[in-house]
Design an enzyme around this catalytic site. Structure first.
Site, mmCIF file in Angstrom:
data_model
loop_
_atom_site.group_PDB
_atom_site.id
_atom_site.type_symbol
_atom_site.label_atom_id
_atom_site.label_comp_id
_atom_site.label_asym_id
_atom_site.label_seq_id
_atom_site.Cartn_x
_atom_site.Cartn_y
_atom_site.Cartn_z
ATOM 1 C CG ASP A 280 -1.835 -1.152 1.323
ATOM 2 O OD1 ASP A 280 -2.159 -1.702 0.254
ATOM 3 O OD2 ASP A 280 -2.228 -1.506 2.446
HETATM 4 N N1 URA Z 1 -1.106 -6.005 3.909
HETATM 5 C C1 URA Z 1 -1.651 -4.771 3.918
HETATM 6 O O1 URA Z 1 -2.684 -4.539 4.499
HETATM 7 N N2 URA Z 1 -0.969 -3.792 3.254
HETATM 8 C C2 URA Z 1 0.187 -3.977 2.638
HETATM 9 O O2 URA Z 1 0.755 -3.031 2.088
HETATM 10 C C3 URA Z 1 0.719 -5.272 2.628
HETATM 11 C C4 URA Z 1 0.057 -6.273 3.269
#
Ligand code: URA
Length: 228
Positions: free
Chosen positions: A101
């Site tokens: 993310d």
């Molecule tokens: N899980 C999440 O919620 N976000 C990420 O960036 C990676 C794994």
């Protein structure tokens, strides 16, 4: 094979660019700069351009320590993408093998090899991904068993695969997953009535960040590439 031809077939440089790189002293064979375009390259020779060793396949394999605020996309009109930070790597097939993310920091794998990234991200291939996280409210001991048994996330029909949670302090933990569902860590904590406020990926399979600082990247070793 002639050096200029070797460069054109083992990198994304055209023959003209390859010749230019040789002429300007940016190409080395076995550590010594070579300015002769016609020099013969033998199978065991190590050829580098701008200090970067060329792989036999011509493919690129990188690991980056992503900063928060940078998106895992190949192109974006408005926002910084991880590819914007890869100075000198212009391979047109470069893409991300397993996204993070925008607000997550840490390990991102980037490659031009579609088959390899497919292996890294395939649900059929078991590969541990380790995350460090911080949560808004204390992490309960009961999460350990729930995550180990698997939980049902909203809009999913199958339980999450067994995950290992190691509670480090009241609000921090290390979580090891073997799959990569969309927003998985945040959704798992959401299912516990908690919320992740900081998330960082430490490793994927055998690849770790080691001493890479945020925003830095390096090439994978052959052993790391072969480990997937
Ligand atoms: N899980 C999440 O919620 N976000 C990420 O960036 C990676 C794994």
């Amino acid at each position: 094979m002639r050096l200029d031809r070797y460069l054109a077939t083992h990198s994304d440089a055209t023959r003209t660019l390859a010749k230019m790189a040789i002429k300007t002293g940016r190409v080395a064979v076995n550590g010594s700069v070579v300015k002769d375009q016609g020099k013969k390259v033998k199978p065991d020779d190590v050829v580098s351009i701008n200090g970067r060793e060329l792989k036999e396949s011509g493919e690129v394999y990188l690991v980056m320590n992503k900063q928060a605020g940078v998106i895992c996309a190949t192109q974006d009109e408005e926002q910084d993408t991880v590819l914007d930070f890869l100075d000198g790597y212009t391979h047109k097939e470069l893409h991300i093998a397993g996204r993070l993310d925008k607000d997550t920091t840490g390990l991102v794998l980037i490659t031009s090899d579609g088959k390899w990234s497919h292996r890294v991200t395939s649900p059929n291939y078991v590969c541990e991904k380790v995350y460090l996280l911080e949560s808004v409210i204390p992490i309960q001991g009961s999460y350990i068993e729930e995550f180990s048994n698997g939980i049902l996330l909203r809009d999913e029909s199958k339980l999450t695969k067994p995950a290992k949670l190691e509670i480090l302090t009241e609000n921090t933990a290390r979580l090891t997953l073997t799959e990569g569902k969309y927003h998985q860590v945040k959704r798992m904590f959401g299912a516990m009535g908690n919320r992740v406020t900081k998330l960082h990926r430490e490793s994927v399979g055998e690849v770790t960040l080691a001493d890479l600082q945020e925003g830095e990247f390096r090439e994978l070793t052959q052993a790391e590439i072969d480990s997937f």
